[in-house]
Design a protein around this motif. Sequence first.
Motif, PDB file in Angstrom:
ATOM      1  N   UNK A 198       7.540  -1.185   3.817  1.00 50.36           N
ATOM      2  CA  UNK A 198       8.531  -0.112   3.764  1.00 50.36           C
ATOM      3  C   UNK A 198       7.832   1.225   3.581  1.00 50.36           C
ATOM      4  N   UNK A 199       7.638   1.929   4.693  1.00 46.18           N
ATOM      5  CA  UNK A 199       6.903   3.189   4.664  1.00 46.18           C
ATOM      6  C   UNK A 199       7.632   4.241   3.830  1.00 46.18           C
ATOM      7  N   UNK A 200       8.978   4.239   3.905  1.00 47.63           N
ATOM      8  CA  UNK A 200       9.742   5.257   3.167  1.00 47.63           C
ATOM      9  C   UNK A 200       9.596   5.057   1.662  1.00 47.63           C
ATOM     10  N   UNK A 201       9.662   3.794   1.212  1.00 47.74           N
ATOM     11  CA  UNK A 201       9.486   3.534  -0.210  1.00 47.74           C
ATOM     12  C   UNK A 201       8.078   3.914  -0.656  1.00 47.74           C
ATOM     13  N   UNK A 202       7.093   3.603   0.179  1.00 43.22           N
ATOM     14  CA  UNK A 202       5.705   3.912  -0.176  1.00 43.22           C
ATOM     15  C   UNK A 202       5.522   5.423  -0.352  1.00 43.22           C
ATOM     16  N   UNK A 203       6.021   6.201   0.600  1.00 40.23           N
ATOM     17  CA  UNK A 203       5.891   7.653   0.510  1.00 40.23           C
ATOM     18  C   UNK A 203       6.716   8.240  -0.632  1.00 40.23           C
ATOM     19  N   UNK A 204       7.681   7.442  -1.119  1.00 38.54           N
ATOM     20  CA  UNK A 204       8.490   7.864  -2.255  1.00 38.54           C
ATOM     21  C   UNK A 204       7.846   7.447  -3.573  1.00 38.54           C
ATOM     22  N   UNK A 205       6.640   6.892  -3.477  1.00 39.50           N
ATOM     23  CA  UNK A 205       5.917   6.503  -4.692  1.00 39.50           C
ATOM     24  C   UNK A 205       6.232   5.111  -5.193  1.00 39.50           C
ATOM     25  N   UNK A 206       7.057   4.363  -4.481  1.00 36.67           N
ATOM     26  CA  UNK A 206       7.410   3.000  -4.905  1.00 36.67           C
ATOM     27  C   UNK A 206       6.465   2.019  -4.211  1.00 36.67           C
ATOM     28  N   UNK A 207       5.199   2.064  -4.629  1.00 33.14           N
ATOM     29  CA  UNK A 207       4.148   1.363  -3.901  1.00 33.14           C
ATOM     30  C   UNK A 207       4.303  -0.160  -3.951  1.00 33.14           C
ATOM     31  N   UNK A 208       4.640  -0.699  -5.106  1.00 35.94           N
ATOM     32  CA  UNK A 208       4.728  -2.154  -5.231  1.00 35.94           C
ATOM     33  C   UNK A 208       5.906  -2.710  -4.450  1.00 35.94           C
ATOM     34  N   UNK A 209       7.067  -2.083  -4.572  1.00 35.85           N
ATOM     35  CA  UNK A 209       8.235  -2.595  -3.848  1.00 35.85           C
ATOM     36  C   UNK A 209       8.084  -2.394  -2.344  1.00 35.85           C
ATOM     37  N   UNK A 210       7.337  -1.374  -1.933  1.00 27.38           N
ATOM     38  CA  UNK A 210       7.137  -1.126  -0.500  1.00 27.38           C
ATOM     39  C   UNK A 210       6.382  -2.272   0.167  1.00 27.38           C
ATOM     40  N   UNK A 211       5.493  -2.912  -0.594  1.00 28.64           N
ATOM     41  CA  UNK A 211       4.666  -3.986  -0.029  1.00 28.64           C
ATOM     42  C   UNK A 211       4.967  -5.324  -0.709  1.00 28.64           C
ATOM     43  N   UNK A 212       6.191  -5.500  -1.191  1.00 27.81           N
ATOM     44  CA  UNK A 212       6.536  -6.692  -1.976  1.00 27.81           C
ATOM     45  C   UNK A 212       6.320  -7.975  -1.189  1.00 27.81           C
ATOM     46  N   UNK A 213       6.748  -8.032   0.057  1.00 26.16           N
ATOM     47  CA  UNK A 213       6.606  -9.259   0.839  1.00 26.16           C
ATOM     48  C   UNK A 213       5.141  -9.538   1.169  1.00 26.16           C
ATOM     49  N   UNK A 214       4.367  -8.484   1.367  1.00 28.35           N
ATOM     50  CA  UNK A 214       2.922  -8.667   1.591  1.00 28.35           C
ATOM     51  C   UNK A 214       2.277  -9.298   0.354  1.00 28.35           C
ATOM     52  N   UNK A 215       2.689  -8.870  -0.821  1.00 26.96           N
ATOM     53  CA  UNK A 215       2.169  -9.429  -2.063  1.00 26.96           C
ATOM     54  C   UNK A 215       2.547 -10.894  -2.206  1.00 26.96           C
ATOM     55  N   UNK A 216       3.794 -11.229  -1.882  1.00 28.13           N
ATOM     56  CA  UNK A 216       4.238 -12.615  -1.970  1.00 28.13           C
ATOM     57  C   UNK A 216       3.473 -13.499  -0.991  1.00 28.13           C
ATOM     58  N   UNK A 217       3.172 -12.957   0.174  1.00 30.52           N
ATOM     59  CA  UNK A 217       2.399 -13.723   1.162  1.00 30.52           C
ATOM     60  C   UNK A 217       1.005 -14.024   0.634  1.00 30.52           C
TER      61      UNK A 217
END
Length: 852
Positions: A261-280
């Motif tokens: 989620x590029x929008x969340x990442x640019x909004x500073x929500x780094x962990x939630x932006x890549x949550x599925x990548x982390x789960x993988x």
Amino acid sequence: MTTATESNSAAHNSPATKFPAIANPTAEKSSDIASNINYHAKYSPHFSPLKFEPEQAFYATAESIRDCLIQHWNETYLHFHKVDPKQTYYLSMEYLQGRALTNAIGNLDILDAYADALNKLGHELEEIAEQEKDAALGNGGLGRLASCFLDSMATLNLPAWGYGLRYKYGLFKQRITKEGQGEVAEDWLEKFSPWEVVRHDVVFPVRFFGHVLVSNTGSRKWVGGEVLQALAYNVPIPGYKTKNTNSLRLWEAKASADDFNLFQFNDGKYESAAELHSKAQQICAVLYPGDATEDGKILRLKQQFFLCSASLQVCCQTYMDIIARFKERREGKGPWKWSEFPSKVAVQLNDTHPTLAIPELMRLLLDDEGLGWDEAWDVTTRTIAYTNHTVLPEALEKWSQIVMRKLLPRHMEIIEEIDKRFMAMIHSSRTDMESRLSSMRILDSSNPQKPVVRMANLCVVSSHTVNGVAQLHSDILKSELFADYVSIWPAKFQNKTNGITPRRWLRFCSPELSNIITKWLKTDGWVTKLDLLTGLREFADNEDLHAEWASAKMANKRRLAQYVLQVTGVSIDPNSLFDIQVKRIHEYKRQLMNILGAVYRYKKLKEMSPEERKKATPRTIMFGGKAFATYTNAKRIVKLVNDVGAVVNNDPEISNYLKVVFVPNYNVSVAEVLIPGSELSQHISTAGMEASGTSNMKFSLNGCIIIGTLDGANVEIREEVGEENFFLFGATADEVPRLRKEREDGLFKPDPRFEEAKQFIRSGAFGSYDYNPLLESLEGNSGYGRGDYFLVGYDFPSYMDAQDRVDEAYKDQRRWLKMSILSTAGSGKFSSDRTIAQYAKEIWKIEECIVP
């Protein structure tokens, strides 16, 4: 300080510069191989171009070997595609491959050519091979067995692939400190593995959670939840002196770019932006992650389903997997039916970890292919076979129905239907079994708060064949664990005694002994026909063979002594008896009995006069193995071994007569040094607890004498090598239930030696650590893991008497050498080639398919 100019000059003057960098994947001459290695050093660069040090040379050499493997690999795949043989798919959560370099060039029969090529480039093959890290894809015997099987499948030219997971950090790397065992992440992928080939065109979706949609027609579809991608990494598995090269396909979990989620990442929500990548990343991070929490249980179940789903499911890619490959090979051949599937596909479940292949295959056939239940069930049950590896209650997997329904809702529906239909079958056709039905059901709801799915029961009900892995183990399965099912399906149950590959476990790890065997048998055919080793019996008393055998064993012992000094700092005497127990640390394997015996031996040596000690047989007792990170008593055993060693090895009065060493981070490469150097090996599990064991086979093959119980494959090893060449002790499997009951009833009277050893530990002789919780597991009269459930106290006197017989036998070196030769001569039965040939003929119904 070396300047850049000096480095450049050194690089230009190195031996490598004599051989032009030319790609030559089919090179056979050492000079051409040297050029091909140089090509990879220059054009497949992973390091500074000015260096050709051992690490750089290893990667370039591996990629050069891989060239040849890939050529054979592609020819194998294309030949299988053309011939369309029935093919086996071996599903396992573990593979302990070991180092691949020397095994690959040994199997390809180009070892000497590569050794010469590296010598021309200024390196020694042994030095380059040492640069390779063991692939951290397994834990113990289960994983090593799977790897031996892959080697044999390729050597026998069988169409077969292995499937597993690509764990980044493995189980753990073991570190030994004064506090005992410590665990850190494995680093085998810290750089990269030169053997694997990523298949970017083989990416399958794998779903978790979600819900089941029911259409107006009653068809069902699993939707929603989280969807990850399974990316394939293929590892070539070459056969010995054959072109056939099979695959080990390892799955890695990943998320797609759309899941970031590029929008969340640019909004500073780094962990939630890549949550599925982390789960993988979590899925293939660690082998057997801790499951004390619900999250841990879900992660383990995710791993198991990820393996099964990716391996089975349909995809429209070019290089497909089981169902897709079946369809691909039907194209252009006219009409076909799903009933043909089991005639082309055999799926083998290595233990209960891949059990979810059963409901997943059913789901794919029912929901995606539109088959009716009866047809899908017929296809599934004629395709799946199951190998049981344990009778230990805690190892017979049971998964929470609540967790299963949450993570895999459609699969839980299918499992419920299988259970329902199984009950209906019993009620309609086997009313005599109705009283036994509660223990036979797949779903156990006896505790309404914690209902579970019994995975072993699901395997037995759904498979066409169930096998044990040693004759004793298979007999116990039929008479005890699965006795009720045997009364329904007696023909379903078989035995397949495990085996080991003679290539890795003698030919390559002990060339000195191998060359002697070839010389005396006048053939190297034993490498693929291991029963030819019986020919050594003719020369068992020959003094010339004795001299050569002793020389080879001493060379291996010196190599082992050098390794032990390097990794532990302990100097051991190659002239002492090398007594080794290496395997997973577990109370049933009874490393505790071994160290109690060492403690008693040390105490008696201390009590002797100097003259009496001179009559003792000097002994070096070596341990190795990992204790699971959360298994407290196993970790206490590791600490006790090291505490005893710290005292014994530094006692100037005793160190010439006894050493106790714990070899850290036991793995395949360590085993390849330990096993050839061994003379006595301990396989001392409580009778009836070890399914088979394969390390006992490796030791025996290398001329090592076994001290052990009548457990697992020990029974058959003793039959093959001769009772007089095996140091037997302990209760038999049929006696164990009675002895446990007597122990619970307080009728056990401990041997004074047993009490003396425990008291010596309690005295603080080996430090101030509180070993009472460990020692108390050998006392009391109730409870699993207490009350001496594993009968250490009962078997201890018999064990010590057997050790006395060992000491006396070792003093007569002529007798000992004869026993050693006869141990190797009696090991022919325990080839994985024999085991796999039996699987192929009697379970999988597949035939060799030789690549021309």
